[in-house]
Write a protein that holds these residues in place. Structure first.
Motif, PDB file in Angstrom:
ATOM      1  N   MET A   1       0.839  -1.212   0.000  1.00  0.00           N
ATOM      2  CA  MET A   1       0.000   0.000   0.000  1.00  0.00           C
ATOM      3  C   MET A   1       0.870   1.257   0.000  1.00  0.00           C
ATOM      4  SD  MET A   1      -3.299   0.370   2.454  1.00  0.00           S
ATOM      5  CE  MET A   1      -4.612   1.520   2.161  1.00  0.00           C
ATOM      6  N   PRO A   2       0.611   2.200  -0.918  1.00  0.00           N
ATOM      7  CA  PRO A   2       1.410   3.425  -0.967  1.00  0.00           C
ATOM      8  C   PRO A   2       1.382   4.179   0.363  1.00  0.00           C
ATOM      9  CG  PRO A   2       0.032   3.247  -2.920  1.00  0.00           C
ATOM     10  CD  PRO A   2      -0.407   2.165  -1.977  1.00  0.00           C
ATOM     11  N   ARG A   3       2.554   4.684   0.758  1.00  0.00           N
ATOM     12  CA  ARG A   3       2.660   5.428   2.012  1.00  0.00           C
ATOM     13  C   ARG A   3       3.028   6.874   1.715  1.00  0.00           C
ATOM     14  NH1 ARG A   3       6.014   1.239   6.002  1.00  0.00           N
ATOM     15  NH2 ARG A   3       4.782  -0.620   5.522  1.00  0.00           N
ATOM     16  N   GLU A   4       2.368   7.787   2.381  1.00  0.00           N
ATOM     17  CA  GLU A   4       2.668   9.200   2.252  1.00  0.00           C
ATOM     18  C   GLU A   4       2.328   9.889   3.564  1.00  0.00           C
ATOM     19  OE1 GLU A   4       0.356  10.415  -1.078  1.00  0.00           O
ATOM     20  OE2 GLU A   4      -1.550   9.857  -0.182  1.00  0.00           O
ATOM     21  N   GLU A   5       2.885  11.093   3.733  1.00  0.00           N
ATOM     22  CA  GLU A   5       2.691  11.776   5.015  1.00  0.00           C
ATOM     23  C   GLU A   5       1.269  12.293   5.167  1.00  0.00           C
ATOM     24  OE1 GLU A   5       4.927  15.027   7.882  1.00  0.00           O
ATOM     25  OE2 GLU A   5       5.545  14.797   5.813  1.00  0.00           O
TER      26      GLU A   5
ATOM     27  N   ILE B   1      -7.732  -1.983  -2.082  1.00  0.00           N
ATOM     28  CA  ILE B   1      -8.579  -2.221  -3.255  1.00  0.00           C
ATOM     29  C   ILE B   1      -9.283  -0.930  -3.688  1.00  0.00           C
ATOM     30  CG2 ILE B   1     -10.604  -3.460  -4.125  1.00  0.00           C
ATOM     31  CD1 ILE B   1      -8.102  -5.197  -3.836  1.00  0.00           C
ATOM     32  N   LEU B   2      -9.669  -0.104  -2.706  1.00  0.00           N
ATOM     33  CA  LEU B   2     -10.369   1.150  -3.009  1.00  0.00           C
ATOM     34  C   LEU B   2      -9.424   2.255  -3.471  1.00  0.00           C
ATOM     35  CD1 LEU B   2     -12.905   1.291  -0.025  1.00  0.00           C
ATOM     36  CD2 LEU B   2     -13.378   0.651  -2.395  1.00  0.00           C
ATOM     37  N   GLY B   3      -8.118   1.978  -3.489  1.00  0.00           N
ATOM     38  CA  GLY B   3      -7.150   2.966  -3.957  1.00  0.00           C
ATOM     39  C   GLY B   3      -6.713   3.958  -2.891  1.00  0.00           C
ATOM     40  N   GLU B   4      -6.931   3.640  -1.632  1.00  0.00           N
ATOM     41  CA  GLU B   4      -6.506   4.526  -0.551  1.00  0.00           C
ATOM     42  C   GLU B   4      -5.013   4.346  -0.273  1.00  0.00           C
ATOM     43  OE1 GLU B   4      -8.364   6.777   0.950  1.00  0.00           O
ATOM     44  OE2 GLU B   4     -10.243   6.231  -0.041  1.00  0.00           O
ATOM     45  N   THR B   5      -4.445   5.299   0.447  1.00  0.00           N
ATOM     46  CA  THR B   5      -3.032   5.226   0.815  1.00  0.00           C
ATOM     47  C   THR B   5      -2.903   5.232   2.341  1.00  0.00           C
ATOM     48  OG1 THR B   5      -2.760   7.638   0.794  1.00  0.00           O
ATOM     49  CG2 THR B   5      -2.362   6.471  -1.271  1.00  0.00           C
ATOM     50  N   ILE B   6      -1.734   4.832   2.810  1.00  0.00           N
ATOM     51  CA  ILE B   6      -1.457   4.911   4.243  1.00  0.00           C
ATOM     52  C   ILE B   6      -0.834   6.271   4.532  1.00  0.00           C
ATOM     53  CG2 ILE B   6      -0.158   3.938   6.168  1.00  0.00           C
ATOM     54  CD1 ILE B   6      -0.260   1.249   4.848  1.00  0.00           C
ATOM     55  N   ASN B   7      -1.529   7.079   5.303  1.00  0.00           N
ATOM     56  CA  ASN B   7      -1.038   8.402   5.670  1.00  0.00           C
ATOM     57  C   ASN B   7      -1.443   8.693   7.109  1.00  0.00           C
ATOM     58  OD1 ASN B   7      -3.828   9.666   5.513  1.00  0.00           O
ATOM     59  ND2 ASN B   7      -3.574   8.998   3.391  1.00  0.00           N
TER      60      ASN B   7
ATOM     61  N   ASP C   1       9.762  12.769   3.192  1.00  0.00           N
ATOM     62  CA  ASP C   1       8.396  12.358   3.547  1.00  0.00           C
ATOM     63  C   ASP C   1       8.266  10.842   3.631  1.00  0.00           C
ATOM     64  OD1 ASP C   1       7.665  14.945   3.682  1.00  0.00           O
ATOM     65  OD2 ASP C   1       6.170  14.892   2.084  1.00  0.00           O
ATOM     66  N   GLY C   2       9.088  10.137   2.858  1.00  0.00           N
ATOM     67  CA  GLY C   2       9.052   8.670   2.917  1.00  0.00           C
ATOM     68  C   GLY C   2       9.447   8.167   4.290  1.00  0.00           C
ATOM     69  N   TYR C   3      10.470   8.777   4.868  1.00  0.00           N
ATOM     70  CA  TYR C   3      10.916   8.394   6.211  1.00  0.00           C
ATOM     71  C   TYR C   3       9.822   8.686   7.236  1.00  0.00           C
ATOM     72  CZ  TYR C   3      13.576   8.599  10.595  1.00  0.00           C
ATOM     73  OH  TYR C   3      14.007   8.422  11.883  1.00  0.00           O
ATOM     74  N   THR C   4       9.186   9.868   7.104  1.00  0.00           N
ATOM     75  CA  THR C   4       8.111  10.246   8.036  1.00  0.00           C
ATOM     76  C   THR C   4       6.934   9.280   7.935  1.00  0.00           C
ATOM     77  OG1 THR C   4       8.752  12.554   7.723  1.00  0.00           O
ATOM     78  CG2 THR C   4       6.638  12.144   8.759  1.00  0.00           C
ATOM     79  N   ALA C   5       6.535   8.972   6.680  1.00  0.00           N
ATOM     80  CA  ALA C   5       5.399   8.061   6.478  1.00  0.00           C
ATOM     81  C   ALA C   5       5.733   6.660   6.979  1.00  0.00           C
ATOM     82  CB  ALA C   5       5.030   8.017   4.999  1.00  0.00           C
TER      83      ALA C   5
END
Length: 525
Positions: free
Chosen positions: A49-53, A412-418, A357-361
């Protein structure tokens, strides 16, 4: 059911959804496999799952630029901006329109309501302009349409590049530093899912002409005359723009027509009594950086004496494509930077990572996992004293199962981990175990009353008994979050993961409690 004996010996003929789920899973051969499958899907979702801040916000807008050479601002306002604004207001979803009228140019900016689909908004703007090209006045050039992309405007990493010093002097000039970093930016742009790279504080190479006002007056010249002759250097045509002292022809548009500051110094500005006045007679020409660029990037670092040292630098801002994983992209960027670190040092270039931001996320996700483990441990300890060791372990297993399914559905819904996604999971954490605790406590209570009862029938009936009440209580909690779907503006977009993940987690908690708790009770109690 008619009596307590029937509760432990016969299945309730009127099973609700809780009882039916219990009946369907308690003896199914794939129930055990599905538990491992759910945990595996959760782990894969957590990794993939994509991760972002911060959550990405839908902000749409654009600018329409129309050039009309020779037109005054008042003419631009009358024949271009006013008709254009009228047509643009016909587009559904536009919130604000801002216009600027300048000499020979019109700029009209549009801002859509937050939440409007970006691709659809861009297409509507383009179609409206192209459909009304006939309203453009004679002499106006083809409109330029520039759309706004907030996804690429927010960097996920910034890197500050600066020169090594010796005796407090830079070992590489600011212009040479810019050339090297500009080449580097093109290489970094080739990394997958890197959208845009911007440089701030750059010093581009140029020739600076420093006029001497006293000498201009001495030769009876005006600034306008000098400016016109100097501006002639900028024309990119095959025409002769001026002659030099050595009677050579300067033909601009040819690569490297000006090779040194002397070529500029020998430009003839005027003639005084038959004698040529050269640019070098009234000005000093030096090859340096664009001194008119007042923007500068400053890096503060601690020296050996723990004092802050001020250093000019070029800051590279790197943004990603929408939905891409900032952790993976930053890892690739930093791996590439490590591979060329020695080459940069040979060129006297050093760098410091000023934003990641990758480190923060990544830290936020890892922190969530740690907090979840601590929470599961605390829940297990409390339940050991109130229900027993085995009962506590069953409830503790339900938490990672619920979160696994929730993360998979979000993926599946296209959400990200933030940070808002994590906040939603933490908020719902206390409610996730409610259903499992209620189910196992009811089974525990009935089993305590009838220790010799059939555990399978008792578990199904006990789950069925509390099903309707638990459903209503959970639905009531879900309904408190659903109105957040209708919150508009920036806040609604920013808090979007809350009304998505909390209801999903609560619904999943019911399914896991009804389907798997009776099965685990039958196996281990």
């Amino acid at each position: 059911m008619n009596n307590k004996n029937d509760f432990s010996t016969k299945l309730n003929p009127n099973l609700n959804i809780a009882g039916r789920l219990s009946l369907g899973f308690i003896n199914h051969p794939l129930t055990a496999i599905s538990i491992f499958l759910i945990l595996a899907l959760g782990y894969i979702s957590l990794i993939v799952m994509p991760r972002e801040e911060n959550p990405q916000i839908k902000v749409s807008g654009g600018a329409v630029i129309v050039a009309m050479p020779g037109a005054t601002p008042s003419q631009i306002q009358k024949v271009i901006i006013n008709p254009l604004e009228k047509k643009l207001r016909e587009i559904k979803g536009i919130e604000h329109i801002y216009s600027f009228a300048k000499d020979s140019i019109a700029i009209v900016q549009v801002q859509y309501f937050i939440g409007e689909d970006k691709e659809s908004s861009n297409l509507k703007l383009y179609n409206q302009i192209m459909r009304n090209m006939d309203m453009m006045p004679k002499g106006a050039m083809t409109p330029i349409i520039k759309t706004m992309d907030i996804d690429t405007d927010i960097p996920i990493t910034t890197i500050a590049f600066y020169s090594q010093k010796k005796n407090n002097k830079d070992l590489i000039s600011q212009t040479e530093l810019y050339k090297q970093i500009d080449k580097l930016s093109k290489e970094l742009n080739k990394i997958d899912n890197v959208a845009l790279i911007n440089l701030k504080g750059e010093k581009k190479e140029q020739y600076n002409i420093l006029l001497n006002s006293n000498k201009i007056s001495q030769y009876n010249l005006s600034m306008v005359e000098v400016l016109k002759r100097v501006k002639a250097l900028a024309y990119n045509t095959p025409n002769i723009n001026g002659d030099t002292k050595n009677n050579e022809l300067l033909v601009f548009g040819i690569k490297q027509a000006i090779k040194s500051s002397k070529d500029i110094e020998n430009i003839i500005i005027s003639y005084q009594n038959g004698i040529a006045v050269y640019l070098k007679d009234i000005a000093k020409v030096e090859k340096s950086y664009d001194i008119q660029n007042k923007k500068e990037a400053i890096l503060y670092q601690r020296d050996k004496n723990n004092n802050f040292e001020k250093t000019s630098n070029i800051t590279m801002s790197i943004s990603k494509l929408k939905g891409a994983n900032s952790v993976v992209i930053n890892e690739e960027i930093f791996d590439y930077m490590d591979s060329i670190k020695d080459d940069l040092l040979k060129k006297h270039i050093k760098y410091t990572i000023t934003r990641d931001d990758g480190y923060t996320a990544n830290n936020a996700v890892n922190s969530l996992v740690q907090n979840l483990l601590i929470s599961i441990f605390i829940i297990a300890i409390l339940l050991i004293f109130s229900l027993g060791f085995k009962e506590a372990m069953i409830v503790s297993l339900a938490v990672p199962m619920i979160l696994s399914v929730t993360l998979f559905v979000g993926f599946i819904l296209g959400e990200t981990i933030n940070r808002i996604t994590l906040f939603a999971l933490i908020v719902s954490l206390g409610m996730l175990v409610d259903a499992a605790i209620i189910v196992i406590e009811n089974i525990h209570r009935h089993r305590k009353d009838k220790p010799d009862a059939n555990i399978e029938i008792l578990s199904i009936n006990a789950t069925n008994e509390i099903g309707n009440a638990t459903n209503i209580a959970t639905i009531a909690i879900i309904l408190t979050f659903l109105p957040m779907f209708f919150v508009g503006g920036m806040m609604g977009q920013f808090m979007h993961p809350l009304p998505v993940f909390v209801p999903i987690a609560l619904v999943v908690s019911l399914i896991v409690a009804y389907a798997y708790t009776p099965y685990l009770v039958k196996k281990f109690l």
